[in-house]
Scaffold this motif. Structure first.
Motif, PDB file in Angstrom:
ATOM      1  N   MET A 137       0.858  -1.170   0.000  1.00 31.54           N
ATOM      2  CA  MET A 137       0.000   0.000   0.000  1.00 31.54           C
ATOM      3  C   MET A 137       0.900   1.228   0.000  1.00 31.54           C
ATOM      4  O   MET A 137       1.778   1.344   0.856  1.00 31.54           O
ATOM      5  N   PRO A 138       0.693   2.130  -0.948  1.00 29.45           N
ATOM      6  CA  PRO A 138       1.506   3.351  -0.965  1.00 29.45           C
ATOM      7  C   PRO A 138       1.404   4.098   0.364  1.00 29.45           C
ATOM      8  O   PRO A 138       0.337   4.146   0.982  1.00 29.45           O
ATOM      9  N   SER A 139       2.511   4.688   0.774  1.00 25.96           N
ATOM     10  CA  SER A 139       2.561   5.341   2.085  1.00 25.96           C
ATOM     11  C   SER A 139       1.544   6.468   2.216  1.00 25.96           C
ATOM     12  O   SER A 139       1.052   6.728   3.309  1.00 25.96           O
ATOM     13  N   ARG A 140       1.197   7.128   1.109  1.00 29.76           N
ATOM     14  CA  ARG A 140       0.247   8.240   1.207  1.00 29.76           C
ATOM     15  C   ARG A 140      -1.142   7.782   1.647  1.00 29.76           C
ATOM     16  O   ARG A 140      -1.938   8.575   2.122  1.00 29.76           O
ATOM     17  N   PRO A 150     -11.820  -6.742 -15.108  1.00 26.96           N
ATOM     18  CA  PRO A 150     -10.944  -7.865 -14.764  1.00 26.96           C
ATOM     19  C   PRO A 150      -9.871  -7.458 -13.751  1.00 26.96           C
ATOM     20  O   PRO A 150      -8.676  -7.439 -14.044  1.00 26.96           O
ATOM     21  N   CYS A 151     -10.320  -7.083 -12.569  1.00 27.21           N
ATOM     22  CA  CYS A 151      -9.413  -6.639 -11.519  1.00 27.21           C
ATOM     23  C   CYS A 151     -10.019  -7.037 -10.174  1.00 27.21           C
ATOM     24  O   CYS A 151     -11.062  -7.677 -10.124  1.00 27.21           O
ATOM     25  N   LEU A 152      -9.361  -6.643  -9.113  1.00 22.14           N
ATOM     26  CA  LEU A 152      -9.864  -6.867  -7.763  1.00 22.14           C
ATOM     27  C   LEU A 152     -10.235  -5.532  -7.144  1.00 22.14           C
ATOM     28  O   LEU A 152      -9.663  -4.498  -7.488  1.00 22.14           O
ATOM     29  N   CYS A 153     -11.189  -5.556  -6.250  1.00 19.11           N
ATOM     30  CA  CYS A 153     -11.558  -4.373  -5.473  1.00 19.11           C
ATOM     31  C   CYS A 153     -11.040  -4.565  -4.054  1.00 19.11           C
ATOM     32  O   CYS A 153     -11.234  -5.624  -3.455  1.00 19.11           O
ATOM     33  N   VAL A 154     -10.385  -3.543  -3.548  1.00 18.78           N
ATOM     34  CA  VAL A 154      -9.839  -3.553  -2.194  1.00 18.78           C
ATOM     35  C   VAL A 154     -10.550  -2.450  -1.418  1.00 18.78           C
ATOM     36  O   VAL A 154     -10.420  -1.275  -1.737  1.00 18.78           O
ATOM     37  N   TYR A 155     -11.328  -2.867  -0.423  1.00 20.58           N
ATOM     38  CA  TYR A 155     -12.123  -1.927   0.368  1.00 20.58           C
ATOM     39  C   TYR A 155     -11.542  -1.796   1.774  1.00 20.58           C
ATOM     40  O   TYR A 155     -11.224  -2.811   2.420  1.00 20.58           O
ATOM     41  N   PRO A 156     -11.444  -0.575   2.315  1.00 23.27           N
ATOM     42  CA  PRO A 156     -11.242  -0.451   3.762  1.00 23.27           C
ATOM     43  C   PRO A 156     -12.451  -1.115   4.436  1.00 23.27           C
ATOM     44  O   PRO A 156     -13.567  -1.072   3.910  1.00 23.27           O
ATOM     45  N   LEU A 157     -12.238  -1.746   5.561  1.00 24.68           N
ATOM     46  CA  LEU A 157     -13.310  -2.491   6.224  1.00 24.68           C
ATOM     47  C   LEU A 157     -14.569  -1.650   6.405  1.00 24.68           C
ATOM     48  O   LEU A 157     -15.681  -2.128   6.160  1.00 24.68           O
ATOM     49  N   ALA A 189     -15.000 -12.575  -1.240  1.00 21.99           N
ATOM     50  CA  ALA A 189     -14.403 -11.612  -0.309  1.00 21.99           C
ATOM     51  C   ALA A 189     -13.464 -12.297   0.678  1.00 21.99           C
ATOM     52  O   ALA A 189     -13.766 -13.362   1.215  1.00 21.99           O
ATOM     53  N   VAL A 190     -12.322 -11.660   0.887  1.00 22.39           N
ATOM     54  CA  VAL A 190     -11.305 -12.174   1.806  1.00 22.39           C
ATOM     55  C   VAL A 190     -10.842 -11.018   2.695  1.00 22.39           C
ATOM     56  O   VAL A 190     -10.595  -9.917   2.205  1.00 22.39           O
ATOM     57  N   ASP A 191     -10.733 -11.288   3.998  1.00 21.08           N
ATOM     58  CA  ASP A 191     -10.203 -10.301   4.943  1.00 21.08           C
ATOM     59  C   ASP A 191      -8.688 -10.238   4.803  1.00 21.08           C
ATOM     60  O   ASP A 191      -8.023 -11.278   4.751  1.00 21.08           O
ATOM     61  N   LEU A 192      -8.173  -9.015   4.757  1.00 19.34           N
ATOM     62  CA  LEU A 192      -6.724  -8.796   4.712  1.00 19.34           C
ATOM     63  C   LEU A 192      -6.362  -7.759   5.764  1.00 19.34           C
ATOM     64  O   LEU A 192      -7.215  -6.984   6.201  1.00 19.34           O
ATOM     65  N   GLU A 193      -5.100  -7.746   6.122  1.00 25.08           N
ATOM     66  CA  GLU A 193      -4.636  -6.732   7.061  1.00 25.08           C
ATOM     67  C   GLU A 193      -3.271  -6.248   6.606  1.00 25.08           C
ATOM     68  O   GLU A 193      -2.426  -7.042   6.173  1.00 25.08           O
ATOM     69  N   LEU A 194      -3.077  -4.933   6.670  1.00 26.07           N
ATOM     70  CA  LEU A 194      -1.764  -4.389   6.343  1.00 26.07           C
ATOM     71  C   LEU A 194      -0.753  -4.866   7.371  1.00 26.07           C
ATOM     72  O   LEU A 194      -1.025  -4.841   8.575  1.00 26.07           O
ATOM     73  N   SER A 247       3.254  -4.585   9.075  1.00 18.46           N
ATOM     74  CA  SER A 247       3.977  -3.432   9.614  1.00 18.46           C
ATOM     75  C   SER A 247       4.681  -2.620   8.522  1.00 18.46           C
ATOM     76  O   SER A 247       5.043  -1.473   8.738  1.00 18.46           O
ATOM     77  N   ASN A 248       4.865  -3.207   7.337  1.00 19.30           N
ATOM     78  CA  ASN A 248       5.470  -2.489   6.213  1.00 19.30           C
ATOM     79  C   ASN A 248       4.433  -1.978   5.223  1.00 19.30           C
ATOM     80  O   ASN A 248       4.784  -1.521   4.140  1.00 19.30           O
ATOM     81  N   GLY A 249       3.137  -2.092   5.574  1.00 18.29           N
ATOM     82  CA  GLY A 249       2.081  -1.601   4.706  1.00 18.29           C
ATOM     83  C   GLY A 249       1.766  -2.519   3.539  1.00 18.29           C
ATOM     84  O   GLY A 249       1.175  -2.092   2.555  1.00 18.29           O
ATOM     85  N   ARG A 250       2.137  -3.781   3.658  1.00 18.05           N
ATOM     86  CA  ARG A 250       1.854  -4.745   2.592  1.00 18.05           C
ATOM     87  C   ARG A 250       0.657  -5.593   2.966  1.00 18.05           C
ATOM     88  O   ARG A 250       0.301  -5.722   4.135  1.00 18.05           O
ATOM     89  N   PHE A 251       0.030  -6.179   1.938  1.00 18.02           N
ATOM     90  CA  PHE A 251      -1.029  -7.155   2.164  1.00 18.02           C
ATOM     91  C   PHE A 251      -0.868  -8.264   1.143  1.00 18.02           C
ATOM     92  O   PHE A 251      -0.373  -8.044   0.042  1.00 18.02           O
ATOM     93  N   LEU A 252      -1.268  -9.449   1.526  1.00 12.82           N
ATOM     94  CA  LEU A 252      -1.080 -10.630   0.689  1.00 12.82           C
ATOM     95  C   LEU A 252      -2.419 -11.041   0.090  1.00 12.82           C
ATOM     96  O   LEU A 252      -3.357 -11.366   0.814  1.00 12.82           O
ATOM     97  N   VAL A 253      -2.488 -11.022  -1.236  1.00 12.06           N
ATOM     98  CA  VAL A 253      -3.706 -11.406  -1.954  1.00 12.06           C
ATOM     99  C   VAL A 253      -3.657 -12.915  -2.192  1.00 12.06           C
ATOM    100  O   VAL A 253      -2.655 -13.430  -2.698  1.00 12.06           O
ATOM    101  N   PRO A 254      -4.723 -13.633  -1.841  1.00 10.09           N
ATOM    102  CA  PRO A 254      -4.737 -15.085  -2.036  1.00 10.09           C
ATOM    103  C   PRO A 254      -4.541 -15.465  -3.508  1.00 10.09           C
ATOM    104  O   PRO A 254      -4.955 -14.721  -4.411  1.00 10.09           O
TER     105      PRO A 254
END
Length: 134
Positions: free
Chosen positions: A1-4, A26-33, A64-69, A71-78
């Motif tokens: 996730m970009p730092s901004r 043909p993409c994924l949607c990433v929503y804040p909870l 839908a899959v739950d993800l969490e950032l 400590s480096n702001g990354r998330f892993l997409v299944p």
């Protein structure tokens, strides 16, 4: 996730995200909870006897899959979602008001170029939409 975006996501939803397939592109949607909860509430209110409603619920909620950032702001997409969107090492995270779209970089670049060309065509954008940007 970009730092901004990272700090905002940490304060708004403690870095909790929901990723699902996009029902159109043909993409994924990433929503804040917090944003996903609004979508979920709207889907819950749809009459369940209408097949189109059930279809949309199956597509969005069923993927839908739950993800969490981390400590480096990354998330892993299944893997199954990465495969759906054709994601490889070159991906684009594109802000879309209440969510992000996660695209294969080549697919995003092609679509962005085609969209811009279509908008530039005479009559390519209705007046009420053109008024938004002028």
């Amino acid at each position: 996730m970009p730092s901004r975006y990272r700090d905002e996501l940490l304060s708004r939803c403690a870095g909790q995200l929901i990723v699902t397939v996009d029902a159109v592109d043909p993409c994924l949607c990433v929503y804040p909870l917090t944003e996903w909860e609004l979508i979920e509430a709207k889907l819950r209110q749809l009459p369940s006897l209408v097949e189109e409603n059930r279809r949309l619920q199956r597509v969005l909620i069923g993927n839908a899959v739950d993800l969490e950032l981390d400590s480096n702001g990354r998330f892993l997409v299944p893997p199954r979602l990465r495969e759906h969107a054709g994601l490889d090492k070159h991906a684009m995270l594109v802000g879309q008001l209440n969510k992000f779209q996660l695209w294969n970089e080549s697919a995003w670049n092609a679509l962005a170029e085609a969209d811009l060309a279509a908008i530039k065509q005479p009559g390519g954008l209705p007046d009420e939409l053109r008024d938004l940007i002028l």
